[in-house]
Design a protein around this motif. Structure first.
Motif, short mmCIF file in Angstrom:
data_model
loop_
_atom_site.label_atom_id
_atom_site.label_comp_id
_atom_site.label_asym_id
_atom_site.label_seq_id
_atom_site.Cartn_x
_atom_site.Cartn_y
_atom_site.Cartn_z
N PRO A 142 -6.02 0.47 -8.97
CA PRO A 142 -4.67 0.12 -8.51
C PRO A 142 -4.02 1.31 -7.80
O PRO A 142 -3.04 1.87 -8.28
CB PRO A 142 -3.95 -0.24 -9.81
CG PRO A 142 -4.58 0.65 -10.83
CD PRO A 142 -6.03 0.80 -10.41
N SER A 143 -4.59 1.71 -6.66
CA SER A 143 -4.24 3.00 -6.06
C SER A 143 -3.50 2.91 -4.74
O SER A 143 -2.93 3.91 -4.29
CB SER A 143 -5.51 3.83 -5.86
OG SER A 143 -6.45 3.12 -5.08
N VAL A 144 -3.50 1.75 -4.08
CA VAL A 144 -2.86 1.60 -2.78
C VAL A 144 -2.26 0.20 -2.65
O VAL A 144 -2.60 -0.70 -3.41
CB VAL A 144 -3.84 1.82 -1.60
CG1 VAL A 144 -4.34 3.24 -1.54
CG2 VAL A 144 -5.02 0.85 -1.70
N ASP A 145 -1.40 0.03 -1.63
CA ASP A 145 -0.79 -1.29 -1.43
C ASP A 145 -1.38 -2.03 -0.24
O ASP A 145 -0.80 -3.00 0.24
CB ASP A 145 0.72 -1.16 -1.29
CG ASP A 145 1.14 -0.42 -0.02
OD1 ASP A 145 0.26 0.04 0.74
OD2 ASP A 145 2.35 -0.28 0.21
N LEU A 224 12.12 -5.55 -4.44
CA LEU A 224 11.83 -6.13 -5.76
C LEU A 224 10.55 -5.56 -6.35
O LEU A 224 10.46 -5.29 -7.56
CB LEU A 224 11.71 -7.66 -5.63
CG LEU A 224 13.03 -8.43 -5.40
CD1 LEU A 224 12.73 -9.89 -5.07
CD2 LEU A 224 13.92 -8.34 -6.63
N THR A 225 9.57 -5.36 -5.50
CA THR A 225 8.30 -4.78 -5.94
C THR A 225 8.50 -3.35 -6.44
O THR A 225 7.97 -2.96 -7.49
CB THR A 225 7.30 -4.79 -4.76
OG1 THR A 225 7.03 -6.15 -4.39
CG2 THR A 225 6.01 -4.10 -5.13
N LEU A 226 9.27 -2.57 -5.69
CA LEU A 226 9.58 -1.20 -6.07
C LEU A 226 10.31 -1.16 -7.41
O LEU A 226 9.95 -0.40 -8.32
CB LEU A 226 10.43 -0.56 -4.98
CG LEU A 226 11.03 0.82 -5.25
CD1 LEU A 226 9.94 1.84 -5.57
CD2 LEU A 226 11.83 1.28 -4.03
N ASP A 227 11.33 -2.00 -7.56
CA ASP A 227 12.11 -2.01 -8.80
C ASP A 227 11.25 -2.41 -10.00
O ASP A 227 11.37 -1.82 -11.09
CB ASP A 227 13.29 -2.99 -8.65
CG ASP A 227 14.32 -2.52 -7.64
OD1 ASP A 227 14.31 -1.32 -7.30
OD2 ASP A 227 15.12 -3.35 -7.18
N GLU A 228 10.39 -3.41 -9.80
CA GLU A 228 9.56 -3.88 -10.90
C GLU A 228 8.62 -2.77 -11.40
O GLU A 228 8.42 -2.60 -12.60
CB GLU A 228 8.75 -5.09 -10.46
CG GLU A 228 7.94 -5.73 -11.56
CD GLU A 228 7.24 -7.02 -11.12
OE1 GLU A 228 6.73 -7.72 -12.00
OE2 GLU A 228 7.23 -7.30 -9.91
N CYS A 229 8.07 -2.03 -10.47
CA CYS A 229 7.15 -0.96 -10.83
C CYS A 229 7.90 0.17 -11.55
O CYS A 229 7.49 0.61 -12.62
CB CYS A 229 6.46 -0.43 -9.58
SG CYS A 229 5.27 0.89 -9.87
N LEU A 251 1.46 -3.67 -6.11
CA LEU A 251 0.75 -3.25 -4.91
C LEU A 251 0.36 -4.44 -4.04
O LEU A 251 0.47 -4.39 -2.80
CB LEU A 251 -0.50 -2.45 -5.31
CG LEU A 251 -0.23 -1.11 -6.00
CD1 LEU A 251 -1.49 -0.57 -6.66
CD2 LEU A 251 0.33 -0.09 -5.02
N ILE A 252 -0.07 -5.51 -4.66
CA ILE A 252 -0.43 -6.72 -3.92
C ILE A 252 0.79 -7.30 -3.22
O ILE A 252 0.74 -7.69 -2.04
CB ILE A 252 -1.06 -7.76 -4.86
CG1 ILE A 252 -2.47 -7.31 -5.27
CG2 ILE A 252 -1.12 -9.14 -4.21
CD1 ILE A 252 -3.10 -8.15 -6.37
N LYS A 253 1.91 -7.35 -3.93
CA LYS A 253 3.15 -7.90 -3.35
C LYS A 253 3.65 -7.03 -2.19
O LYS A 253 4.16 -7.56 -1.20
CB LYS A 253 4.22 -8.02 -4.43
CG LYS A 253 3.94 -9.11 -5.45
CD LYS A 253 4.97 -9.11 -6.56
CE LYS A 253 4.68 -10.16 -7.63
NZ LYS A 253 5.68 -10.09 -8.75
N SER A 254 3.52 -5.73 -2.32
CA SER A 254 3.92 -4.85 -1.23
C SER A 254 3.09 -5.12 0.02
O SER A 254 3.62 -5.14 1.14
CB SER A 254 3.77 -3.38 -1.65
OG SER A 254 4.10 -2.51 -0.60
#
Length: 412
Positions: A142-145, A224-229, A251-254
Motif C-alpha cells: 500500500p505504497s502509492v495512489d 475525503l480520502t485524505l481525511d479518512e487516512c 490510495l485506490i480512491k485517490s
C-alpha cells in the motif's frame, strides 16, 4: 469498495466539470483477505485465456507465484515477465523496462496483470495501452495512489514524463499480501496520501489564479480520502488488517479521483514536481532510488512551510507592485479577485510540524537529509522543478512572480 465504484460511476456521469475523460472503465474492486482467490473467476467470466503477469523478483515472491498457481489450478495458461532491475537493483520505469515487457508479452497475451506497487503499475499501464489489451491491478504494497489512475510516470531519456494511458479494468487487493509489505512502504503510502495537502492547494490556486479546469467531485473525493487516512493514522501504524484496509482503500480512491478528472491535478502538485526532480538527479548520478511516497511525504512538509510563510507574507506586497503588475497583469487581476479564497486555501494547509509528527509516528522520513538528498539539490529543485509540468502551482508563482530565495527554508 464494490458499492463505492458503482456510486462513482453514477456521480461521474453528472459531474459539473463535464470532463470528457471522466468515464471510468474499472469494473470491479476487491479489497479483502484472500482477494487473490477471486482473480481466476474474474478472468473466466471475462473469457481471458492467456494472462501475462508483470512483476519483479520481489513482487513475484510476494504474490505473483501464488497467483500463477491459483490460475493454473483453474486451467488458465498464465505466463510471466519479471522485469530486470538496473545495476543498483532498482526496477525503473524507463525505456529498457518498457521494451522488455512489450517484447515478452507479444501478441498472444489477452490481458496483463500488474503484480507489484507503483513502478510495476506504471510499466504495465503503458504497455497495456500500447498493445491495446486490458490490465488488472494486483497491489503488493500500500505504497502509492497510482493503482487506479490513468497516468504512467516514466523516465524517458533521463527525464520524468507522465503519459495519460489507461486504468485497470479490475483491482484485487489482498490484505494478506499487503499486511506483509515492508513498514517503509506503508509509511510511503501515507506519504503519498498526505501529499494531497499541497496538491489540492496547488490545484485550487491554479483554478483561481490561472482559470484552470477544476472538478468539484474529484477534489471532494480527494479530500475525503485524505481525511479518512489521517483520522485513522494510529490504526494504519499498527499495520493490522483494519489499518491496511483503510490505507489501501484511501490510495485506490485517490487514484479514482484522478481518473474522474482525467489528469493527476488532485493528487500531484509542487510536492510531486520536487520529487520527480530528485528522482531524475538520482538516476543521472547512478544512485539507488528512493520510494516515491517517502519523497513526496518529505516534499509536502517542505512546501507546506514555504507556502504558509513565503507566499502569505509576500501576497499583499505584490498585488500593488507596479513592475509585477505590468508583467503579470491578468494573473494579478485573477488573484486580487480571489484573494480571500486563495488565502484560505493556503491557511488550510496543516502546520508542517503536525505533518512531521504524523510521518514520524509511522517511522517515515521527514527531511531531505534522511533520504540522502543534499541541500544543494533541494535548493536547485525548489528553483527549477516547477518547469517539469505545465501547471500553475504556488511553487511556480513563487519562482516566476516573486522570484523567491529559499536559502532560509530549504532545511525545514
Amino acid at each position: 469498495m464494490e458499492t463505492f465504484i458503482a456510486e462513482i460511476h453514477d456521480l461521474s456521469k453528472t459531474c459539473s466539470c463535464q470532463n470528457e475523460h471522466n468515464e471510468i472503465p474499472i469494473e470491479s474492486i476487491v479489497v479483502k483477505s484472500g482477494a487473490l482467490n477471486k482473480v481466476a473467476h474474474y478472468l473466466t467470466k471475462k473469457s481471458f485465456k492467456y494472462p501475462k503477469i508483470i512483476a519483479d523478483d520481489k513482487t513475484m515472491k510476494a504474490a505473483g507465484e501464488k497467483l500463477a498457481e491459483l490460475l493454473e489450478a483453474e486451467g488458465i495458461k498464465v505466463t510471466s515477465c519479471q522485469i530486470t532491475p538496473d545495476e543498483n537493483g532498482d526496477v525503473v520505469a524507463d525505456e529498457k523496462a518498457l521494451v522488455q515487457v512489450l517484447l515478452e508479452t507479444g501478441k498472444t497475451s489477452d490481458v496483463m496483470i500488474a503484480v507489484g506497487s507503483g513502478t510495476i503499475h506504471d510499466i504495465t499501464r503503458f504497455c497495456s495501452a500500447t498493445l491495446n489489451i486490458p490490465f488488472i491491478s494486483v497491489p503488493t504494497a500500500p505504497s502509492v495512489d497510482g493503482f487506479t489512475s490513468l497516468g504512467a510516470p516514466l523516465i524517458v531519456r533521463g527525464e520524468k514524463k507522465t503519459f495519460q494511458m489507461t486504468s485497470p479494468i479490475a483491482v484485487f487487493a489482498d490484505i494478506d499480501v499487503l499486511k506483509n509489505a515492508p513498514k517503509e512502504m506503508i509509511a510511503a503510502g501515507v506519504g503519498d496520501v498526505i501529499a494531497k495537502y499541497t496538491s489540492l492547494a496547488d490545484w485550487k490556486f491554479e483554478r483561481h489564479a490561472a482559470n484552470a479546469p477544476f472538478c468539484e467531485l474529484s477534489a471532494e473525493l480527494t479530500q475525503l480520502t485524505l481525511d479518512e487516512c489521517v483520522n485513522n493514522i494510529d490504526k494504519i501504524a499498527s499495520a493490522d488488517e483494519e489499518g491496511i484496509t483503510i490505507l489501501i482503500e484511501s490510495l485506490i480512491k485517490s487514484g479514482i479521483a484522478m481518473l474522474v478528472f482525467g489528469q493527476s491535478h488532485p493528487a500531484s502538485g509542487g510536492e510531486h514536481h520536487l520529487s520527480h526532480y530528485w528522482e531524475m538527479d538520482l538516476l543521472k548520478n547512478n544512485r539507488p532510488q528512493v520510494l516515491h511516497g517517502a519523497k513526496v511525504g518529505v516534499t509536502t512538509i517542505l512546501l507546506s512551510s514555504i507556502y504558509k510563510t513565503k507566499f502569505l507574507a509576500e501576497l499583499e506586497n505584490i498585488l500593488d507592485n507596479p513592475a509585477i503588475q505590468e508583467k503579470h497583469e491578468q494573473l494579478l487581476v485573477n488573484i486580487r479577485e480571489n484573494e480571500d479564497q486563495i488565502k484560505q486555501i493556503i491557511q488550510a494547509i496543516p502546520d508542517p510540524a503536525d505533518t512531521r509528527k504524523l510521518m514520524e509516528s509511522l517511522g517515515g522520513p521527514v527531511t531531505p537529509e534522511e533520504l540522502g538528498i543534499s541541500d544543494s539539490l533541494v535548493q536547485e529543485s525548489l528553483k527549477h522543478a516547477h518547469n517539469l509540468r505545465d501547471r500553475y502551482t504556488v511553487l511556480k508563482f513563487l519562482n516566476e512572480v516573486l522570484q523567491t530565495e529559499y536559502d532560509t527554508v530549504a532545511k525545514v
